[in-house]
Scaffold this motif. Structure first.
Motif, PDB file in Angstrom:
ATOM      1  N   MET A  47     -44.748  37.681 -19.341  1.00 19.56           N
ATOM      2  CA  MET A  47     -44.848  38.594 -18.209  1.00 19.56           C
ATOM      3  C   MET A  47     -43.949  37.846 -17.045  1.00 19.56           C
ATOM      4  O   MET A  47     -43.108  38.821 -16.473  1.00 19.56           O
ATOM      5  CB  MET A  47     -46.226  38.709 -17.827  1.00 19.56           C
ATOM      6  N   GLY A  48     -44.019  36.519 -16.856  1.00 17.86           N
ATOM      7  CA  GLY A  48     -43.170  35.850 -15.854  1.00 17.86           C
ATOM      8  C   GLY A  48     -41.743  36.149 -16.157  1.00 17.86           C
ATOM      9  O   GLY A  48     -41.212  36.181 -15.180  1.00 17.86           O
ATOM     10  N   LEU A  49     -41.346  35.932 -17.531  1.00 15.60           N
ATOM     11  CA  LEU A  49     -40.049  35.963 -17.880  1.00 15.60           C
ATOM     12  C   LEU A  49     -39.374  37.344 -17.663  1.00 15.60           C
ATOM     13  O   LEU A  49     -37.975  37.653 -17.167  1.00 15.60           O
ATOM     14  CB  LEU A  49     -39.767  35.368 -19.219  1.00 15.60           C
ATOM     15  N   ILE A  50     -40.300  38.104 -18.040  1.00 16.16           N
ATOM     16  CA  ILE A  50     -39.822  39.811 -17.787  1.00 16.16           C
ATOM     17  C   ILE A  50     -39.498  39.895 -16.308  1.00 16.16           C
ATOM     18  O   ILE A  50     -38.483  40.514 -15.733  1.00 16.16           O
ATOM     19  CB  ILE A  50     -40.772  40.780 -18.206  1.00 16.16           C
ATOM     20  N   VAL A  51     -40.525  39.585 -15.387  1.00 17.61           N
ATOM     21  CA  VAL A  51     -40.303  39.635 -13.859  1.00 17.61           C
ATOM     22  C   VAL A  51     -39.258  38.791 -13.539  1.00 17.61           C
ATOM     23  O   VAL A  51     -38.368  39.326 -12.548  1.00 17.61           O
ATOM     24  CB  VAL A  51     -41.943  39.219 -13.267  1.00 17.61           C
ATOM     25  N   GLU A 183     -48.589  38.307 -29.207  1.00 18.97           N
ATOM     26  CA  GLU A 183     -47.895  39.767 -29.497  1.00 18.97           C
ATOM     27  C   GLU A 183     -46.360  39.382 -29.721  1.00 18.97           C
ATOM     28  O   GLU A 183     -45.755  38.505 -28.941  1.00 18.97           O
ATOM     29  CB  GLU A 183     -48.139  40.728 -28.201  1.00 18.97           C
ATOM     30  N   LYS A 184     -46.035  40.235 -30.763  1.00 17.91           N
ATOM     31  CA  LYS A 184     -44.556  40.081 -31.182  1.00 17.91           C
ATOM     32  C   LYS A 184     -43.489  40.147 -30.060  1.00 17.91           C
ATOM     33  O   LYS A 184     -42.629  39.541 -29.720  1.00 17.91           O
ATOM     34  CB  LYS A 184     -44.363  40.855 -32.354  1.00 17.91           C
ATOM     35  N   TYR A 185     -43.784  41.371 -29.214  1.00 15.81           N
ATOM     36  CA  TYR A 185     -42.705  41.645 -28.225  1.00 15.81           C
ATOM     37  C   TYR A 185     -42.827  40.667 -27.301  1.00 15.81           C
ATOM     38  O   TYR A 185     -41.652  40.609 -26.783  1.00 15.81           O
ATOM     39  CB  TYR A 185     -43.353  42.941 -27.740  1.00 15.81           C
ATOM     40  N   ARG A 186     -44.014  39.900 -27.028  1.00 18.48           N
ATOM     41  CA  ARG A 186     -43.647  38.909 -25.713  1.00 18.48           C
ATOM     42  C   ARG A 186     -43.212  37.774 -26.328  1.00 18.48           C
ATOM     43  O   ARG A 186     -42.244  37.144 -25.337  1.00 18.48           O
ATOM     44  CB  ARG A 186     -45.350  38.705 -25.630  1.00 18.48           C
ATOM     45  N   VAL A 187     -43.143  37.406 -27.795  1.00 22.24           N
ATOM     46  CA  VAL A 187     -42.166  36.279 -27.943  1.00 22.24           C
ATOM     47  C   VAL A 187     -40.687  36.826 -27.728  1.00 22.24           C
ATOM     48  O   VAL A 187     -39.654  35.896 -27.437  1.00 22.24           O
ATOM     49  CB  VAL A 187     -42.402  36.005 -29.715  1.00 22.24           C
ATOM     50  N   LEU A 188     -40.273  38.151 -28.068  1.00 21.15           N
ATOM     51  CA  LEU A 188     -39.044  38.388 -27.724  1.00 21.15           C
ATOM     52  C   LEU A 188     -38.669  38.444 -26.480  1.00 21.15           C
ATOM     53  O   LEU A 188     -37.547  38.178 -26.056  1.00 21.15           O
ATOM     54  CB  LEU A 188     -38.672  39.837 -28.383  1.00 21.15           C
ATOM     55  N   ALA A 189     -39.613  38.869 -25.427  1.00 19.66           N
ATOM     56  CA  ALA A 189     -39.290  38.948 -23.984  1.00 19.66           C
ATOM     57  C   ALA A 189     -39.236  37.306 -23.540  1.00 19.66           C
ATOM     58  O   ALA A 189     -38.510  37.017 -22.524  1.00 19.66           O
ATOM     59  CB  ALA A 189     -40.543  39.511 -23.461  1.00 19.66           C
ATOM     60  N   VAL A 190     -39.929  36.355 -24.040  1.00 24.04           N
ATOM     61  CA  VAL A 190     -39.641  35.140 -23.801  1.00 24.04           C
ATOM     62  C   VAL A 190     -38.112  34.455 -24.167  1.00 24.04           C
ATOM     63  O   VAL A 190     -37.589  33.758 -23.432  1.00 24.04           O
ATOM     64  CB  VAL A 190     -40.480  34.129 -24.307  1.00 24.04           C
ATOM     65  N   VAL A 191     -37.726  35.012 -25.375  1.00 19.85           N
ATOM     66  CA  VAL A 191     -36.394  34.484 -25.747  1.00 19.85           C
ATOM     67  C   VAL A 191     -35.287  35.222 -24.733  1.00 19.85           C
ATOM     68  O   VAL A 191     -34.137  34.322 -24.553  1.00 19.85           O
ATOM     69  CB  VAL A 191     -36.007  35.075 -27.265  1.00 19.85           C
ATOM     70  N   ILE A 192     -35.418  36.474 -24.774  1.00 12.37           N
ATOM     71  CA  ILE A 192     -34.474  37.197 -23.808  1.00 12.37           C
ATOM     72  C   ILE A 192     -34.344  36.669 -22.512  1.00 12.37           C
ATOM     73  O   ILE A 192     -33.400  36.069 -21.679  1.00 12.37           O
ATOM     74  CB  ILE A 192     -34.567  38.746 -23.670  1.00 12.37           C
ATOM     75  N   GLY A 193     -35.684  36.544 -21.867  1.00 10.47           N
ATOM     76  CA  GLY A 193     -35.748  35.824 -20.529  1.00 10.47           C
ATOM     77  C   GLY A 193     -35.141  34.479 -20.244  1.00 10.47           C
ATOM     78  O   GLY A 193     -34.296  34.020 -19.292  1.00 10.47           O
ATOM     79  N   LEU A 194     -35.552  33.462 -21.068  1.00  2.00           N
ATOM     80  CA  LEU A 194     -34.962  31.885 -21.068  1.00  2.00           C
ATOM     81  C   LEU A 194     -33.235  32.285 -21.376  1.00  2.00           C
ATOM     82  O   LEU A 194     -32.534  31.570 -20.587  1.00  2.00           O
ATOM     83  CB  LEU A 194     -35.623  31.359 -22.538  1.00  2.00           C
ATOM     84  N   CYS A 286     -36.808  31.421  -8.285  1.00  4.10           N
ATOM     85  CA  CYS A 286     -37.177  32.647  -8.980  1.00  4.10           C
ATOM     86  C   CYS A 286     -37.710  32.358 -10.154  1.00  4.10           C
ATOM     87  O   CYS A 286     -38.515  33.133 -10.451  1.00  4.10           O
ATOM     88  CB  CYS A 286     -35.797  33.582  -8.957  1.00  4.10           C
ATOM     89  N   PHE A 287     -37.061  31.608 -10.942  1.00  5.76           N
ATOM     90  CA  PHE A 287     -37.613  31.527 -12.212  1.00  5.76           C
ATOM     91  C   PHE A 287     -39.094  30.972 -12.466  1.00  5.76           C
ATOM     92  O   PHE A 287     -40.043  31.363 -12.960  1.00  5.76           O
ATOM     93  CB  PHE A 287     -36.463  30.311 -12.829  1.00  5.76           C
ATOM     94  N   VAL A 288     -39.241  29.829 -11.581  1.00  8.17           N
ATOM     95  CA  VAL A 288     -40.645  29.276 -11.535  1.00  8.17           C
ATOM     96  C   VAL A 288     -41.728  30.141 -10.725  1.00  8.17           C
ATOM     97  O   VAL A 288     -42.772  29.983 -11.172  1.00  8.17           O
ATOM     98  CB  VAL A 288     -40.404  27.877 -10.595  1.00  8.17           C
ATOM     99  N   GLY A 289     -41.234  30.669  -9.816  1.00  9.02           N
ATOM    100  CA  GLY A 289     -42.061  31.547  -9.032  1.00  9.02           C
ATOM    101  C   GLY A 289     -42.510  32.636 -10.037  1.00  9.02           C
ATOM    102  O   GLY A 289     -43.887  33.199  -9.946  1.00  9.02           O
ATOM    103  N   ALA A 290     -41.627  33.349 -10.600  1.00  5.86           N
ATOM    104  CA  ALA A 290     -41.934  34.397 -11.709  1.00  5.86           C
ATOM    105  C   ALA A 290     -43.237  33.876 -12.791  1.00  5.86           C
ATOM    106  O   ALA A 290     -43.969  34.588 -13.267  1.00  5.86           O
ATOM    107  CB  ALA A 290     -40.631  34.954 -12.330  1.00  5.86           C
ATOM    108  N   LEU A 291     -42.834  32.737 -13.467  1.00  4.00           N
ATOM    109  CA  LEU A 291     -43.651  31.955 -14.238  1.00  4.00           C
ATOM    110  C   LEU A 291     -45.249  31.852 -13.841  1.00  4.00           C
ATOM    111  O   LEU A 291     -46.067  32.239 -14.261  1.00  4.00           O
ATOM    112  CB  LEU A 291     -43.214  30.715 -14.821  1.00  4.00           C
ATOM    113  N   ALA A 292     -45.235  31.244 -12.366  1.00  9.49           N
ATOM    114  CA  ALA A 292     -46.237  31.181 -11.676  1.00  9.49           C
ATOM    115  C   ALA A 292     -47.283  32.532 -11.577  1.00  9.49           C
ATOM    116  O   ALA A 292     -48.218  32.778 -11.761  1.00  9.49           O
ATOM    117  CB  ALA A 292     -46.179  30.424 -10.453  1.00  9.49           C
TER     118      ALA A 292
END
Length: 333
Positions: A47-51, A183-194, A286-292
């Protein structure tokens, strides 16, 4: 003493990332079961990486152009709705049991959303933002007006009702690791966000384009005297920020599995909380804040659902009491 030795090297501030680790470790005994904690932690990171992807465009525009764009939500909503049209047109690929075809449908939707949101950002900059450069109060008012108009145009094109944006077949469900379900989609979201985070840092810090843009922020006249058209560079920055918002809109729509014309306005509050926590204009912040924000939202949603609505504001207040200018303040702000 040599000239090199006389210049102190800037040290990396490890305390904001340590805050993330502290949040996760503090939540472990409160959650209880390690498997549940792992599920919540991965969900929070996703969720943090999507944000972050959504907020990175706004951070980029403010950090490099000093533009407070409260109309950022219209690019988010546009990207989400473009994705619904593309995914509907590629329904056979999205419903296929082939992971490759499913991924191709998602990436095609993301590419189309970024292209349309970027084109809209170009028009938005020329018509709405350009007359109010350097005037923050007018920027807030006119960009909010632009977002309202944009929402109404979305209703004209796609209608005022909620639309489904289902996940492709192979991205549904979860990976089971022990007693944890990820969830599989969350793994994809992590990859794209990074990938977006690394690409932004590399572009801004390791390329000639990033050097020119940052130099233009510091001394526009000097860069123009060297023959570079800084105005075009800044327009490119605004288009890139809008395209990132479109990408984030697709990711958030797939995360919610539905989209509404108000999706951008709803997320706007969250992304402003993130960039305030991180430090206005700071990509790393922004990256650290979104993860928090993502971790806090998921932990409190599990432990105290009634508190979850206020958790992000509480986190922002706590961070600002600790660091009034955010986790990684930009020196010229």
């Amino acid at each position: 003493m040599s000239a090199t030795a006389a210049i102190p090297k800037a040290s990396f501030d490890w305390r904001p990332p340590a805050l993330l680790a502290a949040l996760a470790l503090l939540a472990l005994p409160l959650v209880g079961a390690p498997s549940t904690w792992l599920t919540l932690t991965v969900a929070g990171i996703a969720m943090g990486l999507i944000v972050f992807v959504i907020a990175s465009g706004l951070t980029l525009v403010f950090g490099l152009m000093d533009v407070l764009n409260f109309g950022h939500g219209v690019f988010i909503a546009t990207g989400a709705f473009v994705a619904t049209s593309v995914m509907a047109g590629m329904g056979a690929w999205a419903a296929s049991p082939s992971f490759v075809l499913n991924l191709a449908a998602v990436f095609a939707a993301m590419a189309a959303a970024m292209a349309v949101a970027g084109a809209l950002g170009w028009a938005f900059e020329r018509v709405v933002v350009r007359p109010v450069y350097g005037q923050h109060l007018k920027q807030i008012l006119i960009t909010m007006g632009g977002m309202i108009v944009g929402e109404e145009l979305i209703k004209v094109i796609w209608g005022p009702l909620q639309m489904a944006l289902p996940l492709p077949e192979t991205l549904r469900g979860a990976f089971v690791i022990g007693d944890s379900a990820i969830e599989k989609y969350r793994v994809l979201a992590v990859v794209i966000g990074l990938a977006v985070f690394v690409a932004l840092l590399w572009t801004l810090n390791r390329t000639k384009l990033g050097l020119l843009v940052r130099a233009g922020v510091q001394d526009r006249e000097m860069v123009e005297s060297l023959g570079y058209r800084i105005k075009r560079l800044f327009v490119g920055v605004f288009v890139a920020g809008s395209a990132l918002a479109g990408l984030g809109g697709v990711m958030w729509g797939l995360y919610q599995q539905n989209v509404t014309p108000q999706i951008g306005a709803q997320v706007n509050v969250l992304i402003f909380i993130v960039i305030i926590i991180g430090g206005l204009g700071s990509t790393l912040g922004c990256f650290v804040g979104a993860l928090a924000v993502g971790l806090i939202a998921n932990y409190t949603g599990f432990l105290a659902p009634k508190v979850a609505l206020f958790s992000n504001i509480g986190l922002m207040v706590a961070v600002l009491l600790w660091r009034p200018r955010g986790l990684y303040p930009v020196t010229n702000r």
